[in-house]
Design an enzyme around this catalytic site. Structure first.
Site, mmCIF file in Angstrom:
data_model
loop_
_atom_site.group_PDB
_atom_site.id
_atom_site.type_symbol
_atom_site.label_atom_id
_atom_site.label_comp_id
_atom_site.label_asym_id
_atom_site.label_seq_id
_atom_site.Cartn_x
_atom_site.Cartn_y
_atom_site.Cartn_z
ATOM 1 N N THR A 190 -7.334 2.113 -4.643
ATOM 2 C CA THR A 190 -6.103 1.338 -4.503
ATOM 3 C C THR A 190 -6.184 0.367 -3.330
ATOM 4 O OG1 THR A 190 -3.764 1.561 -3.917
ATOM 5 C CG2 THR A 190 -5.199 3.315 -3.166
ATOM 6 N N ASP A 191 -5.394 -0.703 -3.406
ATOM 7 C CA ASP A 191 -5.324 -1.640 -2.272
ATOM 8 C C ASP A 191 -4.579 -1.020 -1.082
ATOM 9 O OD1 ASP A 191 -2.724 -1.680 -3.304
ATOM 10 O OD2 ASP A 191 -2.605 -3.869 -3.455
ATOM 11 N N GLU A 192 -3.877 0.110 -1.311
ATOM 12 C CA GLU A 192 -3.083 0.698 -0.215
ATOM 13 C C GLU A 192 -3.955 1.223 0.913
ATOM 14 O OE1 GLU A 192 0.186 3.180 -1.245
ATOM 15 O OE2 GLU A 192 0.725 1.975 -2.986
ATOM 16 N N TYR A 208 -0.512 9.454 0.642
ATOM 17 C CA TYR A 208 -1.246 9.032 -0.564
ATOM 18 C C TYR A 208 -2.417 8.129 -0.197
ATOM 19 C CZ TYR A 208 -2.422 6.045 -4.553
ATOM 20 O OH TYR A 208 -3.116 5.326 -5.512
HETATM 21 P P1 NAD Z 1 -1.164 8.760 -13.008
HETATM 22 O O1 NAD Z 1 -0.449 9.603 -12.016
HETATM 23 O O2 NAD Z 1 -0.388 8.093 -14.074
HETATM 24 O O3 NAD Z 1 -2.281 9.630 -13.742
HETATM 25 C C1 NAD Z 1 -3.128 10.516 -13.046
HETATM 26 C C2 NAD Z 1 -3.803 11.428 -14.067
HETATM 27 O O4 NAD Z 1 -4.675 12.307 -13.350
HETATM 28 C C3 NAD Z 1 -2.832 12.291 -14.857
HETATM 29 O O5 NAD Z 1 -3.151 12.275 -16.235
HETATM 30 C C4 NAD Z 1 -3.011 13.687 -14.266
HETATM 31 O O6 NAD Z 1 -2.761 14.724 -15.194
HETATM 32 C C5 NAD Z 1 -4.479 13.637 -13.847
HETATM 33 N N1 NAD Z 1 -4.768 14.579 -12.752
HETATM 34 C C6 NAD Z 1 -4.035 14.740 -11.607
HETATM 35 N N2 NAD Z 1 -4.591 15.735 -10.865
HETATM 36 C C7 NAD Z 1 -5.681 16.187 -11.545
HETATM 37 C C8 NAD Z 1 -6.664 17.184 -11.281
HETATM 38 N N3 NAD Z 1 -6.609 17.933 -10.176
HETATM 39 N N4 NAD Z 1 -7.648 17.355 -12.189
HETATM 40 C C9 NAD Z 1 -7.701 16.609 -13.314
HETATM 41 N N5 NAD Z 1 -6.778 15.671 -13.629
HETATM 42 C C10 NAD Z 1 -5.794 15.461 -12.751
HETATM 43 O O7 NAD Z 1 -2.007 7.727 -12.152
HETATM 44 P P2 NAD Z 1 -2.334 6.190 -12.436
HETATM 45 O O8 NAD Z 1 -1.227 5.365 -11.935
HETATM 46 O O9 NAD Z 1 -2.802 6.047 -13.833
HETATM 47 O O10 NAD Z 1 -3.579 5.990 -11.431
HETATM 48 C C11 NAD Z 1 -4.894 6.287 -11.865
HETATM 49 C C12 NAD Z 1 -5.854 6.005 -10.724
HETATM 50 O O11 NAD Z 1 -5.755 4.627 -10.354
HETATM 51 C C13 NAD Z 1 -5.558 6.792 -9.446
HETATM 52 O O12 NAD Z 1 -6.788 7.142 -8.865
HETATM 53 C C14 NAD Z 1 -4.798 5.812 -8.569
HETATM 54 O O13 NAD Z 1 -5.013 6.099 -7.205
HETATM 55 C C15 NAD Z 1 -5.448 4.503 -8.972
HETATM 56 N N6 NAD Z 1 -4.610 3.299 -8.828
HETATM 57 C C16 NAD Z 1 -3.347 3.252 -9.376
HETATM 58 C C17 NAD Z 1 -2.601 2.080 -9.290
HETATM 59 C C18 NAD Z 1 -1.223 1.967 -9.902
HETATM 60 O O14 NAD Z 1 -0.555 0.941 -9.700
HETATM 61 N N7 NAD Z 1 -0.742 2.944 -10.657
HETATM 62 C C19 NAD Z 1 -3.138 0.969 -8.628
HETATM 63 C C20 NAD Z 1 -4.405 1.064 -8.059
HETATM 64 C C21 NAD Z 1 -5.139 2.233 -8.189
HETATM 65 O O1 DAU Z 2 -0.752 -0.843 -4.669
HETATM 66 C C1 DAU Z 2 -1.260 0.092 -5.577
HETATM 67 C C2 DAU Z 2 -0.370 1.311 -5.643
HETATM 68 O O2 DAU Z 2 0.824 0.915 -6.325
HETATM 69 C C3 DAU Z 2 -1.017 2.495 -6.334
HETATM 70 O O3 DAU Z 2 -2.150 2.909 -5.627
HETATM 71 C C4 DAU Z 2 -0.030 3.655 -6.488
HETATM 72 O O4 DAU Z 2 -0.623 4.716 -7.224
HETATM 73 C C5 DAU Z 2 1.194 3.144 -7.236
HETATM 74 O O5 DAU Z 2 2.156 4.170 -7.352
HETATM 75 C C6 DAU Z 2 1.793 1.922 -6.521
HETATM 76 O O6 DAU Z 2 2.378 2.299 -5.248
HETATM 77 P P1 DAU Z 2 3.794 1.699 -4.759
HETATM 78 O O7 DAU Z 2 4.361 2.629 -3.784
HETATM 79 O O8 DAU Z 2 3.655 0.265 -4.387
HETATM 80 O O9 DAU Z 2 4.591 1.750 -6.179
HETATM 81 P P2 DAU Z 2 6.097 2.191 -6.526
HETATM 82 O O10 DAU Z 2 6.336 1.791 -7.946
HETATM 83 O O11 DAU Z 2 6.390 3.576 -6.111
HETATM 84 O O12 DAU Z 2 6.958 1.212 -5.592
HETATM 85 C C7 DAU Z 2 6.849 -0.198 -5.708
HETATM 86 C C8 DAU Z 2 7.759 -0.808 -4.667
HETATM 87 O O13 DAU Z 2 9.125 -0.556 -5.047
HETATM 88 C C9 DAU Z 2 7.606 -0.217 -3.280
HETATM 89 O O14 DAU Z 2 7.838 -1.244 -2.324
HETATM 90 C C10 DAU Z 2 8.732 0.827 -3.198
HETATM 91 C C11 DAU Z 2 9.817 0.222 -4.051
HETATM 92 N N1 DAU Z 2 10.676 1.156 -4.796
HETATM 93 C C12 DAU Z 2 10.086 2.158 -5.493
HETATM 94 C C13 DAU Z 2 10.878 3.037 -6.232
HETATM 95 C C14 DAU Z 2 10.230 4.179 -6.984
HETATM 96 C C15 DAU Z 2 12.052 0.957 -4.820
HETATM 97 O O15 DAU Z 2 12.568 0.007 -4.188
HETATM 98 N N2 DAU Z 2 12.832 1.812 -5.552
HETATM 99 C C16 DAU Z 2 12.294 2.866 -6.250
HETATM 100 O O16 DAU Z 2 13.055 3.632 -6.884
#
Ligand code: NAD
Ligand code: DAU
Length: 349
Positions: free
Chosen positions: A130-132, A155
């Site tokens: 992630t970019d975080e 996280y």
């Molecule tokens: P998600 O939470 O939707 O899915 C995660 C999956 O991993 C789920 O299916 C869960 O059952 C599985 N999992 C969790 N713990 C596990 C374990 N111990 N063993 C096996 N499986 C397990 O997550 P996502 O949003 O699809 O993110 C996927 C990946 O991409 C993560 O590594 C996250 O850090 C990264 N990522 C997400 C975002 C985003 O915006 N969602 C952005 C950048 C990177």
């Molecule tokens: O940048 C990549 C990341 O983006 C991933 O690595 C994470 O897995 C993914 O969950 C996401 O993280 P964020 O914290 O940015 O996403 P989230 O959707 O939780 O929140 C997006 C923005 O909106 C953040 O500034 C918090 C705000 N927010 C979030 C929720 C859930 C609100 O204002 N209200 C809300 O109810």
């Protein structure tokens, strides 16, 4: 080629599994997922019967289990997405993030290193991050692959730690690794605890849409299918030992984004313009809330020729359409019924 994709029942993982299963019929795709609250096999019903797809229910924290499936299936490559992914949950339960994101990743690295010891160069371990990990930007600037790590939530600290372990296995043991760091994804199958699907669900149900603080935090949004396309390109053409940033060149203040979403949904639901904006509710800010993320993806674009395929307005419109056309998906994941889908469909496999 046998590829182990971890976390394939989650949001991004399900799009990656689908792309690989459909695009590469000669590959055998194994989806390892624990099916936590975020894992949902209903995300994959369209490909679950394909000959080149196998689902494995298991936990990456269980080292013996991970060893066992590597022994049994002799994977050639790993694409590692399994993680605890929600920042707010990491604030209330950091240890869950250490177990899966750090220990789970190290278990996979250990097993891959042992299993592939005789011909390391024929394999690849691709870690999705992630970019975080780069921390929080001020009003100016972009994260590049050279930006120093500065994670600020439990996280992002756990993801940064996993990235460091992946690079350590490259430098120490010669394990062929690739890493990508992506910005915020959105699209179908996104669990409705994250901002966009939560807001869509609440607007649909005429419930308050919670905006943290003043809604001034900025995120760089990318359509999930464009992330899956980038993962495909990096897996096949990215250089071993390298990191690639992935982003949409698409920065939005949270409040502006939610207003756009309200207006799109008013139009699609035949509501009067301005109706859904009244649902916006400012709530207590997230602890340690990072102000701004924005990604420089020029390395990926220039070296590997990837670029996003949809504009944000198009992607958001497709996303809203998907949720409006799949109310049962939303209702199942908010009621927990998707767990019984697993029990019914997969318990005997
Ligand atoms: P998600 O939470 O939707 O899915 C995660 C999956 O991993 C789920 O299916 C869960 O059952 C599985 N999992 C969790 N713990 C596990 C374990 N111990 N063993 C096996 N499986 C397990 O997550 P996502 O949003 O699809 O993110 C996927 C990946 O991409 C993560 O590594 C996250 O850090 C990264 N990522 C997400 C975002 C985003 O915006 N969602 C952005 C950048 C990177
Ligand atoms: O940048 C990549 C990341 O983006 C991933 O690595 C994470 O897995 C993914 O969950 C996401 O993280 P964020 O914290 O940015 O996403 P989230 O959707 O939780 O929140 C997006 C923005 O909106 C953040 O500034 C918090 C705000 N927010 C979030 C929720 C859930 C609100 O204002 N209200 C809300 O109810």
């Amino acid at each position: 080629m046998k590829i182990l994709i971890t976390g394939g029942a989650g949001f991004i993982g399900s799009h990656v599994v689908r792309l690989f299963v459909n695009k590469y019929p000669n590959y055998q795709i194994f989806n390892l997922d624990k099916l936590t609250y975020a894992g949902n096999l209903a995300n994959l019903t369209d490909i679950e019967d394909k000959d080149n797809y196998t689902f494995l229910k298991g936990d990456i924290v269980d080292a013996a289990y991970v060893d066992g499936i590597f022994n049994e299936h002799q994977f050639d490559a790993v694409v590692h997405l399994a993680a605890e992914s929600h920042v707010d949950r990491s604030i209330t339960d950091p240890l869950a993030f250490v177990y899966t994101n750090v220990i789970g990743t190290v278990n996979l690295l250990n097993t891959a290193r042992k299993q592939w010891a005789d011909n390391l160069q024929d394999h690849v371990f691709y870690h999705i991050s992630t970019d975080e990990v780069y921390g929080s930007l001020g009003k100016e600037g972009l994260f590049t692959e050279e930006t120093a790590y500065d994670p600020r939530s439990p996280y992002s600290a756990s993801k940064a730690s996993s990235d460091h372990f992946v690079r350590a296995y490259y430098h120490t043991y010669g394990l062929p690794v690739k890493i990508s760091n992506c910005s915020n994804n959105y699209g179908p199958n996104h669990f409705p605890e994250k901002l966009i699907p939560l807001a869509i669900n609440n607007i649909r149900n005429e419930k308050p849409v919670p905006v943290y603080g003043k809604g001034e935090n900025v995120r760089d949004w990318l359509y999930v299918i464009d992330h899956a396309r980038a993962i495909d390109v990096i897996f096949h053409e990215g250089k071993v030992g390298e990191t690639y940033n992935i982003g949409g060149v698409n920065e939005w203040k949270n409040l502006d984004l939610i207003e756009l979403l309200c207006d799109q949904m008013d139009e699609k639901l035949g509501r009067e313009q301005g109706h859904s904006r009244k649902l916006i509710t400012f709530v207590k800010d997230r602890a340690g809330h990072d102000l701004r993320y924005a990604i420089d993806s020029s390395k990926l674009m220039n070296e590997l020729g990837w670029k996003p395929s949809v504009t944000f307005e198009e992607g958001l419109s497709k996303t809203v359409d998907w949720y409006l056309q799949h109310p049962e998906w939303l209702e199942n994941v908010t009621s927990g019924n998707y767990q019984s889908y697993y029990d019914q469909q997969y318990v005997s496999r």
